[in-house]
Enzyme design. Structure first.
Site, PDB file in Angstrom:
ATOM      1  N   TRP A 155       0.839  -1.209   0.000  1.00  0.00           N
ATOM      2  CA  TRP A 155       0.000   0.000   0.000  1.00  0.00           C
ATOM      3  C   TRP A 155       0.868   1.251   0.000  1.00  0.00           C
ATOM      4  O   TRP A 155       0.565   2.224  -0.696  1.00  0.00           O
ATOM      5  CB  TRP A 155      -0.942   0.012   1.213  1.00  0.00           C
ATOM      6  CG  TRP A 155      -2.097  -0.948   1.113  1.00  0.00           C
ATOM      7  CD1 TRP A 155      -2.446  -1.919   2.006  1.00  0.00           C
ATOM      8  CD2 TRP A 155      -3.069  -1.029   0.055  1.00  0.00           C
ATOM      9  NE1 TRP A 155      -3.562  -2.602   1.572  1.00  0.00           N
ATOM     10  CE2 TRP A 155      -3.967  -2.074   0.388  1.00  0.00           C
ATOM     11  CE3 TRP A 155      -3.268  -0.334  -1.143  1.00  0.00           C
ATOM     12  CZ2 TRP A 155      -5.041  -2.428  -0.426  1.00  0.00           C
ATOM     13  CZ3 TRP A 155      -4.342  -0.688  -1.960  1.00  0.00           C
ATOM     14  CH2 TRP A 155      -5.212  -1.717  -1.601  1.00  0.00           C
ATOM     15  N   SER A 180      -7.851   4.734  -3.667  1.00  0.00           N
ATOM     16  CA  SER A 180      -8.424   4.721  -2.321  1.00  0.00           C
ATOM     17  C   SER A 180      -9.767   3.967  -2.313  1.00  0.00           C
ATOM     18  O   SER A 180     -10.080   3.250  -1.354  1.00  0.00           O
ATOM     19  CB  SER A 180      -8.606   6.170  -1.854  1.00  0.00           C
ATOM     20  OG  SER A 180      -9.374   6.204  -0.701  1.00  0.00           O
ATOM     21  N   HIS A 222      -8.946   0.280  -2.347  1.00  0.00           N
ATOM     22  CA  HIS A 222      -8.446  -0.100  -1.016  1.00  0.00           C
ATOM     23  C   HIS A 222      -9.622  -0.213  -0.031  1.00  0.00           C
ATOM     24  O   HIS A 222      -9.738  -1.196   0.706  1.00  0.00           O
ATOM     25  CB  HIS A 222      -7.446   0.990  -0.578  1.00  0.00           C
ATOM     26  CG  HIS A 222      -6.653   0.678   0.654  1.00  0.00           C
ATOM     27  ND1 HIS A 222      -5.587   1.441   1.052  1.00  0.00           N
ATOM     28  CD2 HIS A 222      -6.771  -0.291   1.601  1.00  0.00           C
ATOM     29  CE1 HIS A 222      -5.077   0.955   2.176  1.00  0.00           C
ATOM     30  NE2 HIS A 222      -5.783  -0.098   2.531  1.00  0.00           N
ATOM     31  N   ARG A 241     -11.609   0.234  10.740  1.00  0.00           N
ATOM     32  CA  ARG A 241     -11.026   0.687   9.469  1.00  0.00           C
ATOM     33  C   ARG A 241     -11.605   1.997   8.946  1.00  0.00           C
ATOM     34  O   ARG A 241     -10.962   2.662   8.133  1.00  0.00           O
ATOM     35  CB  ARG A 241     -11.192  -0.401   8.410  1.00  0.00           C
ATOM     36  CG  ARG A 241     -10.297  -1.581   8.689  1.00  0.00           C
ATOM     37  CD  ARG A 241     -10.589  -2.747   7.833  1.00  0.00           C
ATOM     38  NE  ARG A 241      -9.761  -3.882   8.225  1.00  0.00           N
ATOM     39  CZ  ARG A 241      -8.494  -4.039   7.904  1.00  0.00           C
ATOM     40  NH1 ARG A 241      -7.885  -3.148   7.170  1.00  0.00           N
ATOM     41  NH2 ARG A 241      -7.818  -5.101   8.317  1.00  0.00           N
ATOM     42  N   CYS A 264       0.090 -12.569  -0.471  1.00  0.00           N
ATOM     43  CA  CYS A 264      -0.976 -13.536  -0.175  1.00  0.00           C
ATOM     44  C   CYS A 264      -1.654 -13.843  -1.510  1.00  0.00           C
ATOM     45  O   CYS A 264      -2.099 -12.933  -2.205  1.00  0.00           O
ATOM     46  CB  CYS A 264      -1.958 -12.896   0.803  1.00  0.00           C
ATOM     47  SG  CYS A 264      -3.592 -13.640   0.870  1.00  0.00           S
ATOM     48  N   CYS A 274      -5.212 -12.536  -2.057  1.00  0.00           N
ATOM     49  CA  CYS A 274      -5.236 -11.069  -2.169  1.00  0.00           C
ATOM     50  C   CYS A 274      -4.630 -10.640  -3.511  1.00  0.00           C
ATOM     51  O   CYS A 274      -5.091  -9.701  -4.158  1.00  0.00           O
ATOM     52  CB  CYS A 274      -4.448 -10.426  -1.031  1.00  0.00           C
ATOM     53  SG  CYS A 274      -4.928 -10.999   0.600  1.00  0.00           S
TER      54      CYS A 274
HETATM   55  C1  LIG Z   1      -3.678  -5.603  -3.130  1.00  0.00           C
HETATM   56  C2  LIG Z   1      -4.105  -6.041  -1.739  1.00  0.00           C
HETATM   57  C3  LIG Z   1      -5.193  -6.871  -1.617  1.00  0.00           C
HETATM   58  C4  LIG Z   1      -5.599  -7.296  -0.344  1.00  0.00           C
HETATM   59  N1  LIG Z   1      -6.650  -8.153  -0.241  1.00  0.00           N
HETATM   60  C5  LIG Z   1      -7.012  -8.605   0.983  1.00  0.00           C
HETATM   61  C6  LIG Z   1      -8.058  -9.585   1.124  1.00  0.00           C
HETATM   62  O1  LIG Z   1      -8.665 -10.023   0.128  1.00  0.00           O
HETATM   63  N2  LIG Z   1      -8.358 -10.036   2.361  1.00  0.00           N
HETATM   64  C7  LIG Z   1      -7.683  -9.581   3.497  1.00  0.00           C
HETATM   65  O2  LIG Z   1      -7.992 -10.030   4.607  1.00  0.00           O
HETATM   66  N3  LIG Z   1      -6.695  -8.655   3.374  1.00  0.00           N
HETATM   67  C8  LIG Z   1      -6.342  -8.165   2.172  1.00  0.00           C
HETATM   68  N4  LIG Z   1      -5.329  -7.248   2.066  1.00  0.00           N
HETATM   69  C9  LIG Z   1      -4.745  -6.672   3.290  1.00  0.00           C
HETATM   70  C10 LIG Z   1      -5.551  -5.446   3.792  1.00  0.00           C
HETATM   71  O3  LIG Z   1      -5.860  -4.549   2.750  1.00  0.00           O
HETATM   72  C11 LIG Z   1      -4.775  -4.649   4.843  1.00  0.00           C
HETATM   73  O4  LIG Z   1      -3.533  -4.256   4.327  1.00  0.00           O
HETATM   74  C12 LIG Z   1      -4.531  -5.456   6.126  1.00  0.00           C
HETATM   75  O5  LIG Z   1      -5.751  -5.901   6.645  1.00  0.00           O
HETATM   76  C13 LIG Z   1      -3.810  -4.600   7.184  1.00  0.00           C
HETATM   77  O6  LIG Z   1      -4.620  -3.482   7.500  1.00  0.00           O
HETATM   78  P1  LIG Z   1      -4.100  -2.196   8.224  1.00  0.00           P
HETATM   79  O7  LIG Z   1      -5.017  -1.902   9.367  1.00  0.00           O
HETATM   80  O8  LIG Z   1      -2.640  -2.306   8.529  1.00  0.00           O
HETATM   81  O9  LIG Z   1      -4.335  -0.991   7.175  1.00  0.00           O
HETATM   82  P2  LIG Z   1      -4.188  -1.035   5.602  1.00  0.00           P
HETATM   83  O10 LIG Z   1      -5.497  -1.360   4.977  1.00  0.00           O
HETATM   84  O11 LIG Z   1      -3.025  -1.900   5.254  1.00  0.00           O
HETATM   85  O12 LIG Z   1      -3.866   0.480   5.238  1.00  0.00           O
HETATM   86  C14 LIG Z   1      -2.569   1.069   5.415  1.00  0.00           C
HETATM   87  C15 LIG Z   1      -2.739   2.564   5.642  1.00  0.00           C
HETATM   88  O13 LIG Z   1      -3.336   3.144   4.485  1.00  0.00           O
HETATM   89  C16 LIG Z   1      -4.301   4.133   4.863  1.00  0.00           C
HETATM   90  N5  LIG Z   1      -5.588   3.735   4.274  1.00  0.00           N
HETATM   91  C17 LIG Z   1      -6.392   2.704   4.655  1.00  0.00           C
HETATM   92  N6  LIG Z   1      -7.457   2.631   3.833  1.00  0.00           N
HETATM   93  C18 LIG Z   1      -7.338   3.632   2.945  1.00  0.00           C
HETATM   94  C19 LIG Z   1      -8.128   4.067   1.860  1.00  0.00           C
HETATM   95  N7  LIG Z   1      -9.252   3.426   1.511  1.00  0.00           N
HETATM   96  N8  LIG Z   1      -7.734   5.162   1.164  1.00  0.00           N
HETATM   97  C20 LIG Z   1      -6.586   5.810   1.483  1.00  0.00           C
HETATM   98  N9  LIG Z   1      -5.777   5.425   2.495  1.00  0.00           N
HETATM   99  C21 LIG Z   1      -6.148   4.346   3.220  1.00  0.00           C
HETATM  100  C22 LIG Z   1      -4.339   4.162   6.385  1.00  0.00           C
HETATM  101  O14 LIG Z   1      -3.588   5.263   6.835  1.00  0.00           O
HETATM  102  C23 LIG Z   1      -3.698   2.849   6.801  1.00  0.00           C
HETATM  103  O15 LIG Z   1      -3.014   2.965   8.021  1.00  0.00           O
HETATM  104  C24 LIG Z   1      -4.892  -6.839   0.815  1.00  0.00           C
HETATM  105  C25 LIG Z   1      -3.787  -6.003   0.678  1.00  0.00           C
HETATM  106  C26 LIG Z   1      -3.382  -5.606  -0.584  1.00  0.00           C
HETATM  107  C27 LIG Z   1      -2.159  -4.716  -0.721  1.00  0.00           C
END
Ligand SMILES: Cc1cc2nc3c(=O)[nH]c(=O)nc-3n(C[C@H](O)[C@H](O)[C@H](O)COP(=O)(O)OP(=O)(O)OC[C@H]3O[C@@H](n4cnc5c(N)ncnc54)[C@H](O)[C@@H]3O)c2cc1C
Length: 461
Positions: free
Chosen positions: A211, A251, A254, A287, A392, A395
């Site tokens: 990300w 975004s 995401h 989230r 993963c 994912c």
């Molecule tokens: C391509 C991809 C696909 C994925 N698919 C899955 C899946 O199918 N199932 C699963 O369980 N997990 C999946 N994940 C993992 C999931 O998206 C999160 O990364 C993970 O759950 C960790 O979440 P986190 O709380 O660290 O924040 P994350 O979601 O990793 O976000 C990181 C940072 O980005 C910022 N952020 C968060 N959301 C947004 C947004 N919408 N717009 C802008 N900024 C934002 C925030 O500041 C956050 O701290 C995937 C990750 C990736 C990269």
């Protein structure tokens, strides 16, 4: 009576009601931006809800069809940007690929749609059915102690020939996606219905790095989600329309991924309960609640609406293309049914005629806007390559489906002079995988909007 009270307390403590909660109206904060105009679009949230009431059941029906459920993908490519940390071994990250006889021959391109229909019955693939597998040597995800995911690898000589004979066309100029290598032995068909996008527990350094790289290194200059002073909305307003659109697309994707993992969350079993997939309100709040996201969560949710409208606009704009497309699987009645479903879906454009207006983009000085468009295209293409760094498999699969789907939408929206009124230029071509990805991406954002409304009513209870 005492016995009744005791058993009620026992039931509630052993079977906590995760999908519902004791939130009051003030806990509705995640949804505080979900009304009024969708920024940078031509319609409002309420119109999207009305549109989606019709679109959601129809798109679900479409992506269930054979033409749309088989996605051809290489999940074995290594990360082009940093040393691979290997695919993780989380059980829920594993992907089942298809056996040769589970994919309709027409889908594989063995038959020319103009020549013949083939009625060979298909083998039905069942979830968790035994299949030929090759063990990977994955690295473990941090904190993970679960078992290895099995991935089935199979590519016959026939497959290779079919890939070679597929009609090729030069779309390098218009493509927003890194093309798959059609001859790679790692290309597989995956049945998307058997590998749903849901909670996998993929997180930590690997997910963060992907990300981070998307937002910081491959977008235009965008707010850094990892810095303390994170004020995305004010930073966003300083960007031009094209750069805002780029940010909202990423975004929105995401936010849609995180909505899906909250809506289809795995509650572990205990002595009394079996493991169960169902919505997790706490996860969703974590989230998107403004208090937990430095005020940004609600705007991330709204970006799903933006992305939905952009992809919907592309599907509608390509209407003349769908009229001439056969959606060929080799089974005549099935192909006819798909055409009917697509026709029904397109009728919904009457309910919401103005959605996203792509003609507002890349206007002005021709040299500058051509440069900006090229930059936009290259950056998005790079993001499709970053999907090979997702550690993963599940994912990665859905990341690829979605980035390719959005890339196809962008290709439709920004290919110059290809669509006019009710016609499409003969030089405009979409590959089957692009069509599959586009409609599945629409399905993702449609179901995300459905889930957001579901979470809203759960938090209000
Ligand atoms: C391509 C991809 C696909 C994925 N698919 C899955 C899946 O199918 N199932 C699963 O369980 N997990 C999946 N994940 C993992 C999931 O998206 C999160 O990364 C993970 O759950 C960790 O979440 P986190 O709380 O660290 O924040 P994350 O979601 O990793 O976000 C990181 C940072 O980005 C910022 N952020 C968060 N959301 C947004 C947004 N919408 N717009 C802008 N900024 C934002 C925030 O500041 C956050 O701290 C995937 C990750 C990736 C990269």
């Amino acid at each position: 009576m005492a016995r009744f009270l005791y058993s009620t307390v026992l039931i509630v403590s052993v079977f906590p009601l995760h999908t519902t909660s004791n939130y009051g109206p003030s806990d509705d904060q995640c949804f505080c931006q979900l009304s009024g105009k969708v920024e940078d679009c031509c319609c409002d949230v309420e119109a999207v809800h009305n549109l989606n009431k019709e679109v959601y059941p129809k798109i679900l029906e479409i992506v269930k069809q054979n033409y749309f459920k088989f996605f051809k993908v290489n999940l074995g490519r290594s990360c082009p940007f940093w040393p691979d940390d290997g695919t993780c071994s989380l059980k829920d990250c594993s992907v089942q690929t298809c056996k040769e006889d589970e994919v309709p021959e027409g889908v594989k391109g063995y038959h020319d749609p103009k020549k013949s229909y083939n009625h060979k019955p298909l083998k039905v693939q069942k979830e968790n059915s035994k299949r030929q597998t090759v063990k990977e040597q994955p690295k473990k995800c941090k904190g993970d102690n679960s078992t290895l995911g099995d991935v089935n690898i199979h590519l016959s000589e026939e497959d290779k020939q079919a890939f070679e004979t597929w009609q090729q066309y030069d779309d390098a100029e218009n493509s927003f996606c890194q093309p798959e290598d059609e001859l790679s032995a790692d290309l597989k068909y995956v049945n998307l219905l058997l590998n749903p996008e849901r909670f996998t527990n993929y997180k930590g350094d690997s997910a963060n790095r992907v990300w981070y790289s998307i937002y910081q290194e491959n977008c235009f200059k965008l707010p850094n989600p990892y810095t303390e002073k994170y004020e995305a909305s004010s930073a966003l307003n300083q960007l031009c329309l094209e750069k805002r659109v780029f940010y909202r697309v990423i975004s929105g994707m995401h936010a849609s991924i995180n909505t899906h993992l909250s809506a289809q969350y795995l509650f572990k079993g205990n002595g009394f309960m079996k493991p169960e997939w169902r919505p997790n309100v706490e996860e969703f709040k974590k989230r998107f609640d403004p208090e937990k996201t430095k005020g940004q969560g609600p705007s991330w949710l709204k970006n799903i609406y933006f992305l939905y409208l952009l992809v919907w606009r592309a599907v509608i704009k390509a209407g003349p293309y769908w009229k001439q497309e056969g959606f060929f699987t080799g089974h005549k009645s099935e192909d006819g049914l798909v055409k009917k479903h697509i026709g029904d879906l397109l009728l919904q454009s009457r309910n919401c005629p103005s959605t996203f207006d792509e003609t507002m983009m890349f206007t002005g000085d021709p040299v500058t806007s051509r440069g900006l468009k090229e930059e936009f295209r290259k950056k998005f293409r790079n993001i499709t390559r970053i999907m090979d760094c997702v550690g993963c498999q599940k994912c990665r699969l859905w990341g690829k489906v979605q980035t390719q789907g959005i890339g196809t939408a962008l290709k439709i929206l920004f290919s110059s002079n290809q669509f006019a009124e009710d016609t499409v230029s003969p030089s405009f071509r979409l590959k089957r995988n692009e069509i599959v990805a586009l409609f599945n991406a629409l399905g993702r954002y449609s179901s995300s909007i459905h889930y957001v409304q579901m979470f809203r009513s759960l938090t209000r209870r």
